[in-house]
Scaffold this motif. Structure first.
Motif, PDB file in Angstrom:
ATOM      1  N   ASP A 245      -4.133  -2.569 117.878  1.00  0.00           N
ATOM      2  CA  ASP A 245      -4.213  -1.685 116.706  1.00  0.00           C
ATOM      3  C   ASP A 245      -5.021  -2.492 115.554  1.00  0.00           C
ATOM      4  OD1 ASP A 245      -2.996   0.818 115.418  1.00  0.00           O
ATOM      5  OD2 ASP A 245      -2.590  -0.752 113.842  1.00  0.00           O
ATOM      6  N   ASN A 248      -8.700  -1.606 116.948  1.00  0.00           N
ATOM      7  CA  ASN A 248      -8.901  -0.065 116.549  1.00  0.00           C
ATOM      8  C   ASN A 248      -9.324  -0.007 115.031  1.00  0.00           C
ATOM      9  OD1 ASN A 248      -8.878   1.121 119.034  1.00  0.00           O
ATOM     10  ND2 ASN A 248      -6.756   1.240 118.970  1.00  0.00           N
ATOM     11  N   GLU A 254      -8.696   5.659 115.538  1.00  0.00           N
ATOM     12  CA  GLU A 254      -7.230   5.596 115.591  1.00  0.00           C
ATOM     13  C   GLU A 254      -7.018   5.467 117.281  1.00  0.00           C
ATOM     14  OE1 GLU A 254      -4.459   5.516 113.843  1.00  0.00           O
ATOM     15  OE2 GLU A 254      -5.363   5.828 111.937  1.00  0.00           O
ATOM     16  N   GLN A 256      -5.087   7.217 119.701  1.00  0.00           N
ATOM     17  CA  GLN A 256      -4.222   8.425 120.002  1.00  0.00           C
ATOM     18  C   GLN A 256      -3.164   8.344 121.084  1.00  0.00           C
ATOM     19  OE1 GLN A 256      -4.945  11.041 117.931  1.00  0.00           O
ATOM     20  NE2 GLN A 256      -6.783  10.014 117.107  1.00  0.00           N
ATOM     21  N   ARG A 337      -1.394   3.734 108.541  1.00  0.00           N
ATOM     22  CA  ARG A 337      -1.357   3.491 109.793  1.00  0.00           C
ATOM     23  C   ARG A 337       0.000   3.302 110.490  1.00  0.00           C
ATOM     24  NH1 ARG A 337      -6.853   2.597 112.145  1.00  0.00           N
ATOM     25  NH2 ARG A 337      -5.858   1.778 113.762  1.00  0.00           N
ATOM     26  N   ARG A 340       1.964   6.612 110.878  1.00  0.00           N
ATOM     27  CA  ARG A 340       1.846   7.279 111.957  1.00  0.00           C
ATOM     28  C   ARG A 340       2.554   6.664 113.248  1.00  0.00           C
ATOM     29  NH1 ARG A 340      -3.082   7.976 109.073  1.00  0.00           N
ATOM     30  NH2 ARG A 340      -3.989   5.921 109.779  1.00  0.00           N
TER      31      ARG A 340
END
Length: 360
Positions: A245, A248, A254, A256, A337, A340
């Motif tokens: 993460d 990214n 992101e 996915q 982030r 999500r």
């Protein structure tokens, strides 16, 4: 009748001293000597390539701030670090400060300050300032900075031109654009190497990398590919999932989540994101983080400890967003982030049974 001697006198366009031309015929000379001709050429060159000192001051100021954070970080960590790292960052900070002072002097002059005022602030004489911070000298310094290969912390993220990456470069086989904040990733990699207890050179050899390159990307001066990060993490006996993460985020993309992803997969991604933030902050004591929880959520402290632990925390699916957000903010993470990840986890988390709800 005009005096022929006065007719042969010419005023030098550089030093403004009148001189007698050597050859009375032909084109009238503009300069009294080769030195004045060279000096005038340097001034014209500086005018044609005049730097935007205000913009350069902002750019170099960001580099100074980044270097200062690195100095503070390398000198305050309880984990033993590479002995020369604080010194290396300090020397780099000194160079950035010297460049910042140079462009700040020119910017102050452009805004109407006098040499005498600048001399009073810098404790230098006017002649020293005019010699060291002339337009020519500062423009050369700015051009030298531009000519050097840009260091990632120095260049503002919005000005880094995206470069195409090879397919499959990212953790999920994506080709990421080259932009975004990279401090957290660099800190996490640096801390991971220190926590491993291995010298940088030993880690570099195991990962198949050069030690100088490892020094640079752990200091935030270079941005490594995912393959490099993965090899480095494995050489440090770490879990690459904890860095996915952060990598990214550093690339502005992101990760996915597949629609059919199961609970174990989503949980691993959620925990990896939280452990990555924890690592980037040098793994502070969970009790310190728990103290940041809202008063009505202190009972979730055991779940938070398990989330930051290396083993899967199945009870993380019942973690409230209030506690998760407080933890993310305490770790200086991006709440959006993390939200999500949390939403995806809640969607697939098994519901607690009636007995669990009644008796915990």
């Amino acid at each position: 009748m005009p005096d022929s001697r006065s007719a042969d006198q010419v005023e030098c366009q550089n030093c403004r001293i009148r001189f007698v031309r050597k050859n009375p015929t032909g084109r009238r000379p503009k300069y009294c000597s080769a030195q004045c001709r060279s000096a005038a050429f340097r001034v014209r060159s500086a005018d044609s390539q005049e730097a935007d000192f205000s913009r350069e001051a902002e750019r170099i100021g960001q580099a100074v701030a980044t270097r200062a954070r690195m100095v503070a970080q390398s000198s305050s960590l309880p984990v033993p670090s590479w002995p020369l790292e604080p010194l290396r960052h300090s020397v780099a900070l000194k160079r950035e400060l010297e460049d910042f002072i140079a462009v700040s002097v020119r910017e102050a002059l452009d805004r109407g300050a006098r040499w005498q005022d600048i001399a009073a602030v810098t404790s230098m004489t006017v002649s020293q300032l005019q010699s060291q911070y002339s337009t020519v000298q500062v423009s050369k310094a700015v051009e030298a900075r531009r000519g050097r290969r840009p260091r990632q912390p120095v260049v503002p993220a919005a000005e880094v031109a995206p470069k195409p990456a090879a397919a499959g470069d990212g953790p999920d086989g994506q080709s990421p654009p080259r932009w975004g904040g990279r401090d957290a990733l660099a800190r996490a990699l640096s801390h991971l190497q220190r926590f491993s207890g291995q010298p940088v050179r030993a880690v570099a050899v195991q990962a198949g990398l050069s030690p100088s390159y490892v020094y640079r990307f752990t200091a935030g001066e270079r941005h490594p590919s995912w393959a490099t990060v993965r090899s480095f993490v494995l050489a440090c006996d770490g879990d690459p999932d904890d860095l996915v993460d952060l990598w990214n985020a550093a690339n502005g993309q992101e990760r996915q989540t597949p629609p059919d992803a199961g609970f174990e997969t989503v949980l691993a991604r959620f925990q990896g994101a939280m452990r990555g933030l924890h690592l980037a902050q040098a793994r502070p004591d969970p009790d310190i983080l728990i103290s940041a929880l809202p008063k009505g959520h202190r009972h979730e402290s055991a779940v938070i400890r398990s989330v930051l632990a290396p083993s899967p925390a199945r009870q993380a699916g019942q973690l409230s967003w209030e506690a998760t957000e407080a933890l993310a903010e305490a770790l200086h993470g991006d709440s959006d982030r993390i939200h999500r990840h949390w939403t995806a986890l809640r969607a697939v988390a098994p519901r607690p049974s009636i007995l669990t709800q009644a008796f915990g």
